[in-house]
Design an enzyme around this catalytic site. Sequence first.
Site, short mmCIF file in Angstrom:
data_model
loop_
_atom_site.label_atom_id
_atom_site.label_comp_id
_atom_site.label_asym_id
_atom_site.label_seq_id
_atom_site.Cartn_x
_atom_site.Cartn_y
_atom_site.Cartn_z
CE1 TYR A 167 39.10 40.96 24.98
CE2 TYR A 167 40.56 42.17 25.13
CZ TYR A 167 40.13 42.28 24.72
OH TYR A 167 40.02 43.75 24.20
CE LYS A 216 25.61 46.83 30.17
NZ LYS A 216 24.65 48.19 29.46
CG ASP A 248 26.08 51.07 29.21
OD1 ASP A 248 26.59 51.58 30.76
OD2 ASP A 248 24.56 50.91 28.50
CG ASP A 272 41.10 46.30 24.91
OD1 ASP A 272 42.50 47.00 24.72
OD2 ASP A 272 41.55 45.35 24.33
CG ASP A 276 42.78 51.66 23.58
OD1 ASP A 276 44.10 51.58 24.18
OD2 ASP A 276 42.85 51.18 22.63
#
Length: 381
Positions: A167, A216, A248, A272, A276
Site C-alpha cells: 500500500y 506467503k 491462503d 487488510d 475483514d
Amino acid sequence: MRVRPDFTEISSLPPFPRGKMRSDYRTIYRSGTRNTPPLRVFYGLGLRLHLGDGERKRGAFAQCRFDGQLPAVAAREVLHELQAQPRSLFVLGAVGGVVGKDSWYELPPNLRPEAGLLAIRKGLNLFANLRPAYLYKELKGACPLKEEVADAGFDMIIVRELTGGLYFGERKTEEVDGVLTATDTLTYNENEIRRIAKKAFEIAMKRRKNVISVDKSNVLDSSRLWDKVVNEVAKDYPEVTLTHMLVDNCAMQLVKDPAQFDVVVTENMFGDILSDEASMITGSIGMLSSASLREDKFGLYEPSHGAAPDIAGQNKANPIATILSAAMMLRYSFDLDKEADAVEKAVEKVLEDNIRTVDIMSDGMTLVGCKEMGDEIVNRL
C-alpha cells in the site's frame, strides 16, 4: 461531496450529563457532533474529555461534510492539528461512500478518501493495527459458519503492519512496448517487521501466549524476510508458541476452525483482507473495533466497518464497533483497564438482554436504532 461517519444522525440526542468527572483526558472525535454513543459512554464513566475544536472546523477530515475540500487537503489539516497537540488521541468515524457513484471517486486516486487515511497512518507513524474478532455467545445464531464451529466460539486479535508493504510502495502505470503496464512495489525492511512482531508477542503475553505469523514465504522474498525476523523476535518470548501459516491456508482456517487463533500477526495487505474475513464470521462487521498505534501511547481508534452510505441518516447503524473502539482507547492509550472492562461488559449485557440493531437482529429479539442502542449501553455502565 459527503463523507458519512458512523453516527451523524445522533445529533438529536440530549446533552451529556454534567456530573462529577473523575479524570481529565484529551481526545479528538471526528464526526461532527459530540452527542455520539462513544462520547456518551465516556461521560457515563465520569471521564472528562477535551474535544479539541472539532465542532468549529467544518470540512475537516472525517467530518460530516468536506464542503469543497479534497480528502488529501483535509488529511493534512488533521495531521497538522494532531502534531500540534501531541498528547491527543484520535477517534475516527468510518470514511467513504459508494464506489463508482460518489463524485470523489472521479478524482485521481491520490485525492480520494482512502488516500487521506493512508496519509494519516503514515504521517503519524501508526504502524500497528489491532483488530479483535470475538464471537459473543448471544450472537452465535448470526455467525455464518457451521453450528458446531460457532458453538466452539473464538477470541482472536489480528495484528496488522499498517505503514509498509504494497500500500505504501512505489506504483506506476505506463506504456511498455505499446502495452499499458501497471506496477506496484511490495517492500519491507527488517526494522518494520521487528517492531510489529514485538507488538504481537507483547499482546500474546497478556492473552493465551500463542502467535500465528501469516505470510506467503513459498513465493515472496518479503515474506521470507518476514519469517526470518519473526523467528528472531520469538527467541525473546520463550513462553509464547509461534506458528507460521501461509496466507491462503489462513483464509481457509478462519472459516474452518477459528477457535485455533489467538494472536495473528501479518503484513499490511494480508492483514487488510484477513481482518475483514474475521470480522464477518462474528455475525456482523458492525461489531468489530480497531486501534492503530505507534510506539508510544498515541493511537487512532476507529470501527472496522465502512461508512454504509445506503443507511446513512436512517438511525440504523450499529454503534457497537465504535463504542468498543473507544474502549480500546481507554485500555491501550490511557491504561484504564477497569473502565475499558466496564464498557465491554455493558455491551455484553445489552446483548444478553436481547437488544439488537438491524444487522444482528433475529427472532425474539428487541429491535432498536443506533441512538437507542447507544443509550442502552450507557444505561448499563
